[in-house]
Design a protein around this motif. Structure first.
Motif, PDB file in Angstrom:
ATOM      1  N   ILE A 122     -68.630 -41.326 -27.099  1.00  0.00           N
ATOM      2  CA  ILE A 122     -69.832 -41.522 -26.291  1.00  0.00           C
ATOM      3  C   ILE A 122     -69.467 -42.359 -25.073  1.00  0.00           C
ATOM      4  O   ILE A 122     -69.208 -43.558 -25.171  1.00  0.00           O
ATOM      5  N   MET A 123     -69.412 -41.703 -23.908  1.00  0.00           N
ATOM      6  CA  MET A 123     -68.969 -42.361 -22.679  1.00  0.00           C
ATOM      7  C   MET A 123     -70.094 -43.047 -21.933  1.00  0.00           C
ATOM      8  O   MET A 123     -69.864 -43.806 -21.005  1.00  0.00           O
ATOM      9  N   ASP A 124     -71.348 -42.771 -22.336  1.00  0.00           N
ATOM     10  CA  ASP A 124     -72.472 -43.238 -21.525  1.00  0.00           C
ATOM     11  C   ASP A 124     -73.653 -43.669 -22.388  1.00  0.00           C
ATOM     12  O   ASP A 124     -74.768 -43.176 -22.211  1.00  0.00           O
ATOM     13  N   ILE A 125     -73.405 -44.582 -23.309  1.00  0.00           N
ATOM     14  CA  ILE A 125     -74.529 -45.126 -24.080  1.00  0.00           C
ATOM     15  C   ILE A 125     -75.559 -45.692 -23.112  1.00  0.00           C
ATOM     16  O   ILE A 125     -76.756 -45.509 -23.271  1.00  0.00           O
ATOM     17  N   VAL A 126     -75.062 -46.376 -22.093  1.00  0.00           N
ATOM     18  CA  VAL A 126     -75.926 -46.829 -20.993  1.00  0.00           C
ATOM     19  C   VAL A 126     -75.650 -45.937 -19.790  1.00  0.00           C
ATOM     20  O   VAL A 126     -74.497 -45.731 -19.412  1.00  0.00           O
ATOM     21  N   GLY A 127     -76.698 -45.398 -19.216  1.00  0.00           N
ATOM     22  CA  GLY A 127     -76.570 -44.597 -18.003  1.00  0.00           C
ATOM     23  C   GLY A 127     -77.413 -45.206 -16.901  1.00  0.00           C
ATOM     24  O   GLY A 127     -78.545 -45.641 -17.147  1.00  0.00           O
ATOM     25  N   MET A 128     -76.864 -45.263 -15.699  1.00  0.00           N
ATOM     26  CA  MET A 128     -77.615 -45.765 -14.552  1.00  0.00           C
ATOM     27  C   MET A 128     -77.439 -44.793 -13.392  1.00  0.00           C
ATOM     28  O   MET A 128     -76.396 -44.150 -13.267  1.00  0.00           O
ATOM     29  N   MET A 129     -78.462 -44.679 -12.585  1.00  0.00           N
ATOM     30  CA  MET A 129     -78.404 -43.815 -11.412  1.00  0.00           C
ATOM     31  C   MET A 129     -78.868 -44.608 -10.196  1.00  0.00           C
ATOM     32  O   MET A 129     -80.035 -45.017 -10.118  1.00  0.00           O
ATOM     33  N   ARG A 139     -81.132 -45.852 -18.371  1.00  0.00           N
ATOM     34  CA  ARG A 139     -81.558 -45.475 -19.722  1.00  0.00           C
ATOM     35  C   ARG A 139     -80.488 -45.841 -20.722  1.00  0.00           C
ATOM     36  O   ARG A 139     -79.296 -45.906 -20.416  1.00  0.00           O
ATOM     37  N   ILE A 140     -80.919 -46.135 -21.924  1.00  0.00           N
ATOM     38  CA  ILE A 140     -80.033 -46.277 -23.074  1.00  0.00           C
ATOM     39  C   ILE A 140     -80.250 -45.028 -23.930  1.00  0.00           C
ATOM     40  O   ILE A 140     -81.395 -44.650 -24.190  1.00  0.00           O
ATOM     41  N   LYS A 141     -79.179 -44.388 -24.344  1.00  0.00           N
ATOM     42  CA  LYS A 141     -79.307 -43.138 -25.104  1.00  0.00           C
ATOM     43  C   LYS A 141     -80.226 -43.315 -26.307  1.00  0.00           C
ATOM     44  O   LYS A 141     -80.200 -44.342 -26.981  1.00  0.00           O
ATOM     45  N   THR A 142     -81.043 -42.309 -26.552  1.00  0.00           N
ATOM     46  CA  THR A 142     -81.923 -42.330 -27.707  1.00  0.00           C
ATOM     47  C   THR A 142     -81.114 -42.178 -28.995  1.00  0.00           C
ATOM     48  O   THR A 142     -79.961 -41.731 -28.975  1.00  0.00           O
ATOM     49  N   VAL A 143     -81.735 -42.530 -30.105  1.00  0.00           N
ATOM     50  CA  VAL A 143     -81.073 -42.409 -31.405  1.00  0.00           C
ATOM     51  C   VAL A 143     -80.695 -40.946 -31.667  1.00  0.00           C
ATOM     52  O   VAL A 143     -79.591 -40.647 -32.129  1.00  0.00           O
ATOM     53  N   GLY A 144     -81.606 -40.020 -31.355  1.00  0.00           N
ATOM     54  CA  GLY A 144     -81.314 -38.607 -31.590  1.00  0.00           C
ATOM     55  C   GLY A 144     -80.149 -38.106 -30.764  1.00  0.00           C
ATOM     56  O   GLY A 144     -79.299 -37.361 -31.253  1.00  0.00           O
ATOM     57  N   SER A 145     -80.090 -38.528 -29.509  1.00  0.00           N
ATOM     58  CA  SER A 145     -78.996 -38.110 -28.639  1.00  0.00           C
ATOM     59  C   SER A 145     -77.668 -38.683 -29.111  1.00  0.00           C
ATOM     60  O   SER A 145     -76.641 -37.992 -29.125  1.00  0.00           O
ATOM     61  N   LEU A 146     -77.667 -39.950 -29.515  1.00  0.00           N
ATOM     62  CA  LEU A 146     -76.448 -40.580 -30.032  1.00  0.00           C
ATOM     63  C   LEU A 146     -75.983 -39.892 -31.317  1.00  0.00           C
ATOM     64  O   LEU A 146     -74.782 -39.618 -31.491  1.00  0.00           O
ATOM     65  N   ALA A 147     -76.935 -39.617 -32.205  1.00  0.00           N
ATOM     66  CA  ALA A 147     -76.576 -38.972 -33.473  1.00  0.00           C
ATOM     67  C   ALA A 147     -76.006 -37.580 -33.230  1.00  0.00           C
ATOM     68  O   ALA A 147     -75.064 -37.156 -33.905  1.00  0.00           O
ATOM     69  N   ASP A 148     -76.566 -36.875 -32.253  1.00  0.00           N
ATOM     70  CA  ASP A 148     -76.079 -35.541 -31.927  1.00  0.00           C
ATOM     71  C   ASP A 148     -74.643 -35.592 -31.411  1.00  0.00           C
ATOM     72  O   ASP A 148     -73.823 -34.730 -31.732  1.00  0.00           O
TER      73      ASP A 148
END
Length: 521
Positions: A315-322, A298-307
């Protein structure tokens, strides 16, 4: 759908779902044509909600359910007497439009019964969400990003309705946040609270994670706009756009050192723009040591980034992978090879509160397996942090902590540096973190009830009993919601319009209201 529900004209057979969709369009147009004073974008709102349903649920829903999203507000005007939008004139206009729909000989009895049930459920869900929001508002301050949950209320209310109706209402609340029809700040806050505490958690439990993420994002954006912090939203969008310009395919290939990885999206593209509204999905990639890894991204949503920007956090995880593997042995091998073979290609970055980019947590057995694989590949213990869940804590808690190995780093592609976090987990651990005791929703719920970080040290036998009762209730609610999504899909795939028997009283009440309003005309 049976063949008898297809309409034959001189040239072609029109599929029953197309006939049904056209009938819903007529209801919408019929109501608008004779109604004054409605929200200016009444029709546009209906079509936007329909697009959201299709984008975030794909082919999960029967086509009839997706079409009914077009007339959710028409039914609301007739049936939802608790709504501030209810009045006698609009109710009669809506009843007239819906009566023609219910009297349409081209629509089967099963379709009509399904329609009445879903449309009635939508009003009940809105009332339930409002009740839940009022309860949460008493104890949640406006600055709290995610108000308290109530699994007991959530489970009881969802048990009485069809989940297709809930999905449509979730789409409606998303559109209301993205295109507010009211300028009242209190109305926007009501939608924010309902989205965060009611709709998003239930959608997440069903497995619609992209839907839930975008709904939370819309709520956070609306909250920030209400606080006059549009600049944070703009900065967040610019940050996300920079990552999107690089492209998730390029990022994933660079991370795993291959050029033929596969990236799939969890949602459909917007029909008009051809763009994705949320950036989440699944990936698969070969590795240099001959094994394939696969999982979610996932790429962080705009709302999550703004928060995050609002809090001043990096922001350590603009891109997250599992990476999700079948067992501990496989996950330990995959993680160790990534740390030994790939991490040197990037700039390691320590997550907040950590002084190493590599972190491992779990039971001693799990940590030992991972450490052994790291040692075999020459990775020193100085390069990572560990957190071992002791037998004593496991016994007190009643279950082990989340077993995960993760790493944070920055990927540079054409001069654009992107912060990435990759987690490595087993399939069982992934399931436990979604619908069982290790679920983030359950963790947040326990925190809200006073079971904080250090509660185990002082917990009495009675408190433990209460906590485990809460956990078992929450597990049942989450598990049932997840199962109902797949029951719905199975029913749809067999050609049936499956109905929740417990919602039949809602359907009866809807029909009674329709007949009564027609009798008054």
């Amino acid at each position: 759908m049976s063949s008898e529900n297809c309409i034959l004209n001189e040239k072609e057979i029109i599929p029953a779902e197309e006939v049904f969709h056209e009938s819903c369009r007529k209801v919408l147009d019929g109501y608008i044509s004779c109604t004054e004073g409605e929200r200016e974008d009444f029709k546009d709102h209906a079509y936007r909600v329909h697009k959201i349903v299709k984008a975030y649920t794909g082919d999960d829903l029967p086509p009839e359910a997706a079409s009914l999203s077009l007339i959710h507000d028409v039914a609301d005007r007739m049936f939802n007497k608790k709504s501030t939008k209810y009045n006698d004139v609009w109710a009669r206009n809506a009843a007239d439009a819906l009566y023609e729909f219910m009297d349409d000989e081209k629509i089967s009895h099963d379709q009509l019964e399904y329609s009445a049930s879903l449309l009635a459920d939508m009003a009940k869900i809105e009332q339930s969400a409002a009740h839940h929001r009022r309860q949460m508002a008493r104890i949640a301050k406006e600055e709290i990003a995610q108000p308290l949950l109530d699994f007991n209320h959530m489970g009881m209310e969802m048990d009485k309705v069809n989940i297709e109706s809930f999905i449509i209402k979730g789409a409606e609340i998303m559109d209301n946040l993205q295109h507010p029809s009211s300028k009242r700040e209190s109305a926007a806050l009501q939608d924010v609270l309902e989205a965060e505490s009611f709709y998003a958690p239930i959608l997440e439990a069903m497995g619609y994670e992209a839907f839930a993420a975008e709904l939370r994002s819309a709520a956070k954006v609306r909250r920030l706009i209400g606080q006059g912090k549009e600049d944070l939203v703009k900065s967040a969008k610019e940050t996300q756009d920079r990552v999107l310009q690089v492209g998730m395919d390029e990022i994933a290939d660079k991370i795993f050192g291959v050029n033929d990885g596969t990236i799939n999206y969890a949602i459909r593209k917007d029909e008009d723009s051809g763009e994705y509204s949320t950036h989440m999905g699944e990936f698969a990639a070969d590795t240099e040591y001959g094994n394939m890894v696969a999982g979610n991204w996932r790429i962080k949503t705009v709302g999550s980034l703004a928060d995050k920007l609002k809090g001043g956090d990096g922001i350590m995880d603009i891109v997250g992978m599992m990476v999700i593997s079948r067992d501990r042995k496989t996950i330990a091998r995959d993680f160790a090879h990534f740390i030994a073979d790939r991490l040197k290609e990037f700039r390691p970055v320590c997550a907040r509160s950590k002084n190493r980019p590599v972190y491992i947590q779990g039971t001693k057995e799990y940590v030992d397996i991972v450490e052994r694989n790291l040692r075999e590949l020459g990775v020193s213990s100085d390069e990572y942090l560990i957190k071992i869940d002791t037998d004593e804590k496991c016994e007190k808690r009643g279950y082990s902590i989340y077993e995960v190995s993760k790493v944070t780093f920055a990927v540079d592609i054409d001069g654009v540096e992107t912060p990435v976090e990759i987690q490595f987990v087993t399939k069982d651990e992934r399931r436990s973190s979604r619908v069982e005791e290790k679920s983030h929703l359950i963790y947040k719920y326990l925190q809200s009830l006073g079971f904080g970080k250090d509660y185990l040290e002082k917990e009495t036998a009675r408190q433990r009993y209460d906590r485990m009762t809460i956990i078992n209730l929450a597990k049942k609610v989450l598990g049932d919601l997840h199962k109902r999504r797949y029951d719905m899909i199975d029913s749809k795939n067999t050609g049936n319009l499956g109905l929740n028997p417990k919602s039949l009283s809602n359907e009866d009440e809807f029909i009674e209201n329709l007949i009564a309003l027609r009798a008054d005309n």
